[in-house]
Write an enzyme that holds these catalytic residues in place. Sequence first.
Site, PDB file in Angstrom:
ATOM      1  CB  ALA A 193      -0.943  -0.036   1.194  1.00  0.00           C
ATOM      2  NE  ARG A 194       1.310   5.684  -2.513  1.00  0.00           N
ATOM      3  CZ  ARG A 194       1.263   4.894  -3.580  1.00  0.00           C
ATOM      4  NH1 ARG A 194       1.515   3.591  -3.443  1.00  0.00           N
ATOM      5  NH2 ARG A 194       0.951   5.378  -4.771  1.00  0.00           N
ATOM      6  CG  ASP A 199       7.421  -1.925  -3.143  1.00  0.00           C
ATOM      7  OD1 ASP A 199       8.627  -1.992  -3.492  1.00  0.00           O
ATOM      8  OD2 ASP A 199       6.548  -1.371  -3.826  1.00  0.00           O
ATOM      9  CD  GLU A 236       8.336   5.359  -0.642  1.00  0.00           C
ATOM     10  OE1 GLU A 236       8.204   5.891  -1.767  1.00  0.00           O
ATOM     11  OE2 GLU A 236       7.655   4.386  -0.274  1.00  0.00           O
ATOM     12  CG  HIS A 277       7.279   3.005  -3.776  1.00  0.00           C
ATOM     13  ND1 HIS A 277       6.715   4.044  -3.096  1.00  0.00           N
ATOM     14  CD2 HIS A 277       6.281   2.488  -4.547  1.00  0.00           C
ATOM     15  CE1 HIS A 277       5.440   4.165  -3.433  1.00  0.00           C
ATOM     16  NE2 HIS A 277       5.160   3.226  -4.316  1.00  0.00           N
TER      17      HIS A 277
END
Length: 430
Positions: free
Chosen positions: A237-238, A262, A267, A286
């Site tokens: 997801a986030r 991920d 980030e 990501h």
Amino acid sequence: MRDIRVVLTTVNYSDEHFQKLVDAFAPAKVIRLRANNHEGIQKALKTADVAVLGGDLDERFLQAPLLRWVHCDHAGLNKFAGPKIFERELLVTSSAGRSAPVLAEHAIFFMLALAYQYPRFLDAQRAHQFGVPGQDDLRGLYGRTVGVVGLGHTGSELAVRLKAMGMTVLGYRRSASTPPPGVDRLYCAENGDTLGELLAESDFVVLAVPLNNATHHLIGRRELSLMKRSAYIINMARGAVIDEEALTEALYSGLISGAGLDTFTKEPLPVDSPLWDAPNTLITPHTTPQVPDRTGRTIDIIRENIRRYRAGEPLLNQLRENDIYTPDQEEDTGAETSNMFQLPDLDGVEIEELQITDDVYSIHCTFKELYDNKEAEAVLNKYLGESFRDSSSYNLIEGFTIDHLVDMAPQSFPEKLVFVLNKELTKIKK
């Protein structure tokens, strides 16, 4: 019936794909501009009623007098999912779903690697060691239980695949509905169901929800404490869907067995983040391998939405009021990307005085190719730092060219740095 007269687009498509986009909007006029052509965009927004953007919209689009629909060519809309959009009655859509099959594969990659404890076997292989302690106690995915939190594009693709692998699939979604294919049991927030039972039963928990006010820190200390000690959590997801501090504590204390991550609250993931060394934790930056013709799949979404828009029907991937994301401190997804570069003092550099030169070396060579040239390598090391190639940041952009980075700046890459790199690289020939 709604008409489309003028379309502004900033997407970086090939000529072939751009022509398909033009054909889809015909007979509307399509204005093609770079994302950093601020003057051109301001002028086009005086007449445009539709915009197709390579990035997120900003205040300029909210103030455009005729604009009625904006399509953002990526999956998540949380970066600009505020109340102003709905006050303005602006339709905003995304390209969510175009990569859903491989995002589902990515989650399965994490699940298999964790179940098989593959990093241990890889270490053993490199040491020429035949096997690892405890290997006979490992269990595969067949017959185990997975909880899929979020049954949109990615979650639905994942459920079908995991069911085909012989797993018991539990699903959790916001709205009440019949279970989608592959889901054995469905929990719905609208029916008053909570995550508790799904978390307690699952051997794997996969997060595939959009980020909004309802899902911010959906997984915190309480939720992690409800999971089995033998369970794993996968985040597709986030980053802000999980309370990272609570997750870090859970991983180091053995409250859960491991994680596949991920996405992250900040980030690139800072080099000093304890998540890098957390037990049984797999990290990807990501990024997911692409589906064949991802841009073509995007155009299919846009084409269907053009039909729906003209017919006055609800649009695919349309931002809704319950998607609003307004945390006190928004998730950092790269807005301060310059922190990962060892930047020289560029304060005296005026962007207006610099131009991107269409030189075959600086424009079209990938970062990977540039590093193969000693002179170009020296320029990149000067501005990016000599350790840049060893960082996760380089893995994210090694296939990019200066031309690509122009369209990404300033949202995802320092704008001044793009111009300075181009200026210095044009002095170098292959």
